[in-house]
Write a protein that holds these residues in place. Structure first.
Motif, PDB file in Angstrom:
ATOM      1  N   PRO A  90      -8.759   4.695  -0.661  1.00 24.92           N
ATOM      2  CA  PRO A  90      -8.276   3.523   0.060  1.00 24.92           C
ATOM      3  C   PRO A  90      -7.038   2.948  -0.613  1.00 24.92           C
ATOM      4  O   PRO A  90      -6.982   2.890  -1.844  1.00 24.92           O
ATOM      5  CB  PRO A  90      -9.450   2.535  -0.017  1.00 24.92           C
ATOM      6  N   GLY A  91      -6.061   2.536   0.193  1.00 22.38           N
ATOM      7  CA  GLY A  91      -4.844   1.991  -0.399  1.00 22.38           C
ATOM      8  C   GLY A  91      -3.747   1.752   0.618  1.00 22.38           C
ATOM      9  O   GLY A  91      -3.953   1.921   1.825  1.00 22.38           O
ATOM     10  N   PRO A  92      -2.549   1.381   0.127  1.00 17.12           N
ATOM     11  CA  PRO A  92      -1.474   0.892   0.999  1.00 17.12           C
ATOM     12  C   PRO A  92      -0.667   2.004   1.668  1.00 17.12           C
ATOM     13  O   PRO A  92       0.554   2.014   1.620  1.00 17.12           O
ATOM     14  CB  PRO A  92      -0.597   0.079   0.046  1.00 17.12           C
ATOM     15  N   LEU A  93      -1.378   2.955   2.256  1.00 19.71           N
ATOM     16  CA  LEU A  93      -0.770   4.112   2.920  1.00 19.71           C
ATOM     17  C   LEU A  93      -1.239   4.155   4.366  1.00 19.71           C
ATOM     18  O   LEU A  93      -2.440   4.107   4.633  1.00 19.71           O
ATOM     19  CB  LEU A  93      -1.226   5.398   2.219  1.00 19.71           C
ATOM     20  N   ALA A 105      -1.476   5.416  14.217  1.00 18.61           N
ATOM     21  CA  ALA A 105      -1.328   5.020  12.816  1.00 18.61           C
ATOM     22  C   ALA A 105      -2.713   4.711  12.256  1.00 18.61           C
ATOM     23  O   ALA A 105      -3.470   3.950  12.863  1.00 18.61           O
ATOM     24  CB  ALA A 105      -0.430   3.786  12.725  1.00 18.61           C
ATOM     25  N   VAL A 106      -3.055   5.347  11.112  1.00 21.95           N
ATOM     26  CA  VAL A 106      -4.399   5.161  10.542  1.00 21.95           C
ATOM     27  C   VAL A 106      -4.311   4.790   9.065  1.00 21.95           C
ATOM     28  O   VAL A 106      -3.418   5.250   8.347  1.00 21.95           O
ATOM     29  CB  VAL A 106      -5.265   6.435  10.704  1.00 21.95           C
ATOM     30  N   ARG A 107      -5.273   3.958   8.643  1.00 21.16           N
ATOM     31  CA  ARG A 107      -5.252   3.526   7.249  1.00 21.16           C
ATOM     32  C   ARG A 107      -6.658   3.174   6.783  1.00 21.16           C
ATOM     33  O   ARG A 107      -7.450   2.625   7.541  1.00 21.16           O
ATOM     34  CB  ARG A 107      -4.333   2.299   7.127  1.00 21.16           C
ATOM     35  N   SER A 156       1.625  -1.837   4.161  1.00 22.52           N
ATOM     36  CA  SER A 156       1.477  -0.440   3.747  1.00 22.52           C
ATOM     37  C   SER A 156       2.753   0.362   4.001  1.00 22.52           C
ATOM     38  O   SER A 156       3.566   0.008   4.850  1.00 22.52           O
ATOM     39  CB  SER A 156       0.312   0.188   4.529  1.00 22.52           C
ATOM     40  N   THR A 157       2.885   1.431   3.267  1.00 27.32           N
ATOM     41  CA  THR A 157       3.954   2.411   3.490  1.00 27.32           C
ATOM     42  C   THR A 157       3.503   3.352   4.609  1.00 27.32           C
ATOM     43  O   THR A 157       2.372   3.845   4.585  1.00 27.32           O
ATOM     44  CB  THR A 157       4.213   3.187   2.189  1.00 27.32           C
TER      45      THR A 157
END
Ligand code: TXA
Ligand code: MG
Length: 319
Positions: free
Chosen positions: A86-89, A111-113, A173-174
């Motif tokens: 999990p993170g800012p991607l 777009a998925v995160r 997120s990037t």
């Protein structure tokens, strides 16, 4: 009146009834709704006053769940997911029909995160649908990094905000998309280009918008305070025609001539992670003061500095 609390079951109950709620993530707060329920997604667009041509990110808590929503997971995407979730991607992947076209604005990719916040991960684990969640700000305004920011602007339109404290990163997120297996960065955010490249090798960065950008939300006038924001080069002094009507967002030190009560210092030690964390809260604060304009210093382009400068540039476009 909106309720603010840390009760995951409350948030879950509202979401299961088709409502939208504020949720914490490590990047910024999101305005979340059931991504599979077109009415909930429409509510997100309405509450944010966001045009429906600007697609949303869906959030889940495990990569396994994503297999129901995407048709392909290229090897480079897999490597990035393994390294940073999990993170800012955020990854742009070909969508399955289960994702409503409204979520993706008709695009073939979704777009998925997987965000990295314990309360939101718990919430996502307890839900049997993914959450569509844009940043919880009115369209075009500065993203929220606290529950209070969300309440200040959307509090009269949503029932609940899950309060997870101030966002740890403070930038969105990037976003990485793929042409075949070739990664391309569409928005710089909480992950730097160097972090991405350490995993998948050289990437192209295409964060500049056109009239019809691949990432439609990458419109140039974005993240903007209501007052004019003027960018200064590093070390450049602001022209102080009327210091008492001037706000200053400085990097390391206050700028001479502007009253202290109208300045914010992003990081006295020059720490770009700290600067990122403070950026949106300080811009919001300066925007509440009775001023004519705000100056902001450009930061070094290293580390999160590149993403911070990107946000400052977009915020500085005159509306
Ligand atoms: O950190 C974040 O990403 C936060 C938290 C809440 O997760 N969310 C966020 O969402 O920043 P939002 O909606 O404010 O920004 C998402 C961006 C928009 O610029 C949108 O245009 C772009 O992602 N986007 C979404 N789906 C896309 C797609 N299929 N293709 C290209 N761009 C897409
Ligand atoms: Mg946003």
């Amino acid at each position: 009146m909106v309720q603010i609390g840390q009760n995951v079951s409350h948030a879950k109950a509202w979401l299961e009834r088709g409502n939208v709620v504020g949720i914490p993530t490590e990047t910024v707060y999101g305005l979340a709704g059931n991504a599979l329920d077109t009415n909930a997604v429409l509510t997100i667009f309405r509450v944010k006053n966001r045009p429906t041509f600007d697609p949303l990110i869906i959030h889940t808590d495990t990569p396994a769940k994503l297999s129901q929503f995407v048709t392909d997971f290229p090897p480079a995407a897999r490597q990035l997911a393994d390294a940073f979730w999990p993170g800012p991607l955020t990854l742009l992947l070909p969508k399955q029909a289960s994702i409503p076209d409204l979520v993706t604005a008709g695009l073939p990719t979704v777009a998925v995160r997987i965000p990295n916040h314990p309360l939101t991960l718990q919430l996502l684990a307890e839900l049997d649908f993914p959450l569509a969640a844009p940043s919880a700000n009115p369209f075009g305004y500065i993203s929220p990094t606290t529950a209070r920011h969300v309440a200040d602007q959307l509090g009269n339109q949503i029932p609940y905000i899950l309060d997870g404290g101030p966002a740890r990163i403070g930038l969105e997120s990037t976003i990485v998309g793929f042409e075949g297996d070739m990664p391309c960065v569409f928005r710089l955010g909480g992950l730097t280009q160097a972090q991405i490249e350490a995993v998948v090798g050289p990437v192209t960065v295409q964060t500049h918008s056109t009239d019809n950008p691949a990432a439609p939300g990458m419109l140039s006038s974005h993240y903007a305070p209501r007052k004019p924001l003027i960018l200064l080069k590093p070390g450049q002094s602001p022209p102080l025609t009327n210091p008492n009507r001037t706000g200053m967002l400085a990097f390391r030190e206050p700028v001479g001539g502007v009253p202290d009560a109208q300045q914010r210092i992003l990081s006295a030690t020059g720490d770009l992670d700290e600067a990122a964390k403070n950026l949106f809260a300080y811009l919001r604060w300066l925007d509440t003061l009775d001023l004519d304009l705000i100056y902001a210093e450009t930061l070094p382009n290293t580390g999160l500095g590149a993403a911070i400068n990107d946000r400052l540039r977009r915020a500085s476009v005159q509306k």
